[in-house]
Design a protein around this motif. Structure first.
Motif, PDB file in Angstrom:
ATOM      1  N   ILE A   1      -2.880   2.495   5.380  1.00 18.74           N
ATOM      2  CA  ILE A   1      -2.228   2.698   3.945  1.00 18.74           C
ATOM      3  C   ILE A   1      -2.664   3.044   2.583  1.00 18.74           C
ATOM      4  CG2 ILE A   1      -0.582   2.125   2.355  1.00 18.74           C
ATOM      5  CD1 ILE A   1       1.065   1.251   4.357  1.00 18.74           C
ATOM      6  N   VAL A   2      -3.768   2.269   2.077  1.00 21.24           N
ATOM      7  CA  VAL A   2      -5.156   2.069   1.572  1.00 21.24           C
ATOM      8  C   VAL A   2      -5.869   1.339   1.895  1.00 21.24           C
ATOM      9  CG1 VAL A   2      -5.972   1.078  -0.864  1.00 21.24           C
ATOM     10  CG2 VAL A   2      -3.929   1.618  -0.859  1.00 21.24           C
ATOM     11  N   PRO A   3      -7.167   2.522   2.291  1.00 25.76           N
ATOM     12  CA  PRO A   3      -7.909   2.738   3.295  1.00 25.76           C
ATOM     13  C   PRO A   3      -9.265   1.396   2.818  1.00 25.76           C
ATOM     14  CG  PRO A   3      -8.066   4.083   2.874  1.00 25.76           C
ATOM     15  CD  PRO A   3      -7.382   3.596   2.216  1.00 25.76           C
ATOM     16  N   LEU A   4      -9.861   0.405   3.691  1.00 27.32           N
ATOM     17  CA  LEU A   4     -10.979  -0.412   3.445  1.00 27.32           C
ATOM     18  C   LEU A   4     -11.893   0.065   2.465  1.00 27.32           C
ATOM     19  CD1 LEU A   4     -12.223  -3.538   3.551  1.00 27.32           C
ATOM     20  CD2 LEU A   4     -13.025  -2.335   5.912  1.00 27.32           C
ATOM     21  N   SER A   5     -12.027   1.218   3.046  1.00 28.43           N
ATOM     22  CA  SER A   5     -13.479   2.132   2.118  1.00 28.43           C
ATOM     23  C   SER A   5     -12.785   1.884   0.007  1.00 28.43           C
ATOM     24  CB  SER A   5     -13.320   3.422   2.594  1.00 28.43           C
ATOM     25  OG  SER A   5     -12.392   4.511   2.211  1.00 28.43           O
ATOM     26  N   ILE A   6     -12.558   1.461   0.047  1.00 26.27           N
ATOM     27  CA  ILE A   6     -11.715   2.010  -1.705  1.00 26.27           C
ATOM     28  C   ILE A   6     -12.864   0.646  -2.138  1.00 26.27           C
ATOM     29  CG2 ILE A   6     -10.414   1.133  -3.464  1.00 26.27           C
ATOM     30  CD1 ILE A   6      -8.779   4.033  -2.021  1.00 26.27           C
TER      31      ILE A   6
ATOM     32  N   ARG B   1     -16.920 -10.877  -3.850  1.00 30.53           N
ATOM     33  CA  ARG B   1     -16.609 -11.462  -3.136  1.00 30.53           C
ATOM     34  C   ARG B   1     -15.918 -10.446  -2.163  1.00 30.53           C
ATOM     35  NH1 ARG B   1     -14.230 -15.593  -0.157  1.00 30.53           N
ATOM     36  NH2 ARG B   1     -13.305 -16.338  -1.735  1.00 30.53           N
ATOM     37  N   LEU B   2     -16.593  -9.421  -0.899  1.00 27.95           N
ATOM     38  CA  LEU B   2     -15.195  -8.901  -0.494  1.00 27.95           C
ATOM     39  C   LEU B   2     -15.032  -9.494   0.712  1.00 27.95           C
ATOM     40  CD1 LEU B   2     -14.340  -6.160   0.812  1.00 27.95           C
ATOM     41  CD2 LEU B   2     -16.416  -5.592   1.047  1.00 27.95           C
ATOM     42  N   VAL B   3     -14.159  -9.929   1.097  1.00 33.24           N
ATOM     43  CA  VAL B   3     -13.326 -10.778   2.325  1.00 33.24           C
ATOM     44  C   VAL B   3     -13.134  -9.446   3.288  1.00 33.24           C
ATOM     45  CG1 VAL B   3     -11.761 -12.112   3.448  1.00 33.24           C
ATOM     46  CG2 VAL B   3     -12.982 -12.419   1.186  1.00 33.24           C
ATOM     47  N   SER B   4     -13.423  -9.010   4.375  1.00 34.40           N
ATOM     48  CA  SER B   4     -12.697  -7.906   4.956  1.00 34.40           C
ATOM     49  C   SER B   4     -12.478  -8.561   6.316  1.00 34.40           C
ATOM     50  CB  SER B   4     -13.666  -6.879   5.046  1.00 34.40           C
ATOM     51  OG  SER B   4     -14.874  -7.894   6.152  1.00 34.40           O
ATOM     52  N   LEU B   5     -11.019  -8.634   6.858  1.00 33.40           N
ATOM     53  CA  LEU B   5     -10.119  -8.894   7.644  1.00 33.40           C
ATOM     54  C   LEU B   5      -9.732  -8.046   9.064  1.00 33.40           C
ATOM     55  CD1 LEU B   5      -6.800 -10.466   5.597  1.00 33.40           C
ATOM     56  CD2 LEU B   5      -9.410 -11.464   6.084  1.00 33.40           C
ATOM     57  N   PRO B   6     -10.392  -8.389   9.982  1.00 34.55           N
ATOM     58  CA  PRO B   6     -10.324  -7.696  11.472  1.00 34.55           C
ATOM     59  C   PRO B   6      -9.065  -7.129  11.450  1.00 34.55           C
ATOM     60  CG  PRO B   6     -12.571  -8.961  11.624  1.00 34.55           C
ATOM     61  CD  PRO B   6     -11.873  -8.926   9.891  1.00 34.55           C
TER      62      PRO B   6
ATOM     63  N   ALA C   1      -6.369  -6.181  10.351  1.00 38.39           N
ATOM     64  CA  ALA C   1      -5.283  -6.541   9.969  1.00 38.39           C
ATOM     65  C   ALA C   1      -5.204  -4.937   8.727  1.00 38.39           C
ATOM     66  CB  ALA C   1      -6.058  -7.399   8.552  1.00 38.39           C
ATOM     67  N   GLY C   2      -3.499  -5.066   9.198  1.00 37.44           N
ATOM     68  CA  GLY C   2      -3.789  -3.480   8.513  1.00 37.44           C
ATOM     69  C   GLY C   2      -2.702  -3.853   6.624  1.00 37.44           C
ATOM     70  N   HIS C   3      -2.274  -2.878   6.156  1.00 38.67           N
ATOM     71  CA  HIS C   3      -2.090  -3.261   4.921  1.00 38.67           C
ATOM     72  C   HIS C   3      -0.396  -4.418   3.949  1.00 38.67           C
ATOM     73  CE1 HIS C   3      -2.184  -1.590   0.831  1.00 38.67           C
ATOM     74  NE2 HIS C   3      -0.373  -1.444   0.394  1.00 38.67           N
ATOM     75  N   PHE C   4       0.048  -4.474   5.430  1.00 38.25           N
ATOM     76  CA  PHE C   4       1.193  -5.494   4.795  1.00 38.25           C
ATOM     77  C   PHE C   4       1.124  -7.210   4.659  1.00 38.25           C
ATOM     78  CE2 PHE C   4       3.433  -1.582   4.133  1.00 38.25           C
ATOM     79  CZ  PHE C   4       3.706  -1.765   2.866  1.00 38.25           C
ATOM     80  N   GLU C   5       0.055  -7.597   6.240  1.00 40.98           N
ATOM     81  CA  GLU C   5       0.048  -9.148   6.530  1.00 40.98           C
ATOM     82  C   GLU C   5      -0.528  -9.369   5.689  1.00 40.98           C
ATOM     83  OE1 GLU C   5      -1.467  -7.042  10.032  1.00 40.98           O
ATOM     84  OE2 GLU C   5      -1.323  -6.482   8.542  1.00 40.98           O
TER      85      GLU C   5
ATOM     86  N   THR D   1      -9.015  -4.400   7.951  1.00 42.33           N
ATOM     87  CA  THR D   1      -9.833  -3.119   7.928  1.00 42.33           C
ATOM     88  C   THR D   1      -9.075  -1.852   9.019  1.00 42.33           C
ATOM     89  OG1 THR D   1      -9.983  -4.691  10.873  1.00 42.33           O
ATOM     90  CG2 THR D   1     -12.360  -4.539   8.798  1.00 42.33           C
ATOM     91  N   GLU D   2      -7.890  -2.449   9.262  1.00 44.16           N
ATOM     92  CA  GLU D   2      -6.993  -1.390  10.074  1.00 44.16           C
ATOM     93  C   GLU D   2      -6.009  -0.652   9.158  1.00 44.16           C
ATOM     94  OE1 GLU D   2      -8.551   0.181  12.448  1.00 44.16           O
ATOM     95  OE2 GLU D   2     -10.160  -1.557  12.152  1.00 44.16           O
ATOM     96  N   ASP D   3      -6.369  -0.932   7.783  1.00 41.35           N
ATOM     97  CA  ASP D   3      -5.436  -0.464   6.846  1.00 41.35           C
ATOM     98  C   ASP D   3      -5.510   1.052   6.425  1.00 41.35           C
ATOM     99  OD1 ASP D   3      -3.861  -0.309   4.635  1.00 41.35           O
ATOM    100  OD2 ASP D   3      -4.695  -1.714   3.708  1.00 41.35           O
TER     101      ASP D   3
END
Length: 263
Positions: free
Chosen positions: A211-216, A232-237, A239-243, A207-209
């Motif tokens: 570099i490539v926003p979650l909206s994509i 299936r969409l798994v959004s990770l609260p 988390a940024g891009h590289f985790e 959710t905190e990416d």
């Protein structure tokens, strides 16, 4: 993650004659045949980012019982990279799995495509190659078809990636123009415009990416689902891009679960 060398691959194998047409194969212990994860690394399709940075990821998955086939390919900055060489290479490298079976214990009935960032785009694009018709670029009679595909913070909508000017406008550089200038390239290259892909997909995104926003991923999920794909969409609260590609991160079990769910 990059400061500690990953365990070496069992084999580095060329799938073509050019410098960047190779992959790293890692095999689990045991006789097999083993399920396979085809890994496509990211780096915004640029030459300066190679497959080394996903070696720890591949080694971790191999320790969990998956054979991993990590693809290198021509990128922007290499002769022929971008449009069309990048697509040609990952397609050829994936189809090369059939060549490996006589030598290595791989279960080609249990294959998942996995990609991060720009590699997430390519993983879903590879899963959608069945959509190409005779006479179109990238059409082949027998594209390798996986059980499913996992995109980790993938640039799965190239039109949106262009509109957001990701990484200083890399999408325009990658495809050689804007959606208005080269619309056919976007239609052939963007998973969002290829949907429905006809294979199961999991999108994992922080959710905190920034570099490539979650909206994509959320936009792609809505479009592909409406068109009939199983996504299936798994959004990770938090988390940024590289985790998503760090096996030591708390988010990593979600990636492992996504792969397992498709097999």
């Amino acid at each position: 993650m990059l400061e500690t060398p990953a365990p070496p691959a069992n084999a580095r194998l060329a799938y073509g004659e050019l410098t960047h047409q190779f992959g790293d194969l890692r095999l689990p212990r045991g006789e097999g045949p083993h399920p396979v994860v085809v890994m496509v690394h990211g780096g915004f399709w640029r030459a300066k980012y190679d497959l080394d940075h996903v070696s720890h990821l591949c080694a971790d998955l191999t320790g969990r019982g998956y054979a991993t086939w990590s693809l290198e390919y021509r990128r922007v900055g290499h002769p022929g990279g971008g449009w069309t060489g990048t697509f040609e290479d990952v397609a050829r490298g994936t189809d090369f799995l059939r060549t490996l079976v006589p030598r290595y214990p791989l279960d080609l009935g249990r294959v998942v495509f996995l990609g991060h960032s720009a590699g997430g785009h390519l993983a879903l694009w590879l899963a959608g190659r069945r959509r190409f018709q005779p006479g179109q670029p990238f059409h082949t009679e027998r594209p390798f078809e996986p059980r499913g595909a996992v995109s980790l913070a993938g640039v799965v909508d190239l039109e949106q990636g262009h509109a957001l000017r990701l990484s200083d406008g890399i999408v325009e550089t990658f495809l050689g123009g804007t959606p208005e200038q080269v619309p056919e390239r976007y239609r052939l290259a963007s998973p969002s415009l290829l949907a429905p892909l006809g294979v199961r997909q999991v999108l994992v995104h922080g959710t905190e990416d920034t570099i490539v926003p979650l909206s994509i991923s959320t936009g792609y999920h809505a479009r592909a689902t409406a068109l009939g794909d199983s996504v299936r969409l798994v959004s990770l609260p938090g988390a940024g891009h590289f985790e998503l590609i760090d096996p030591r991160a708390s988010e990593w079990p979600h990636v492992v679960e996504a792969i397992a769910s498709l097999l």
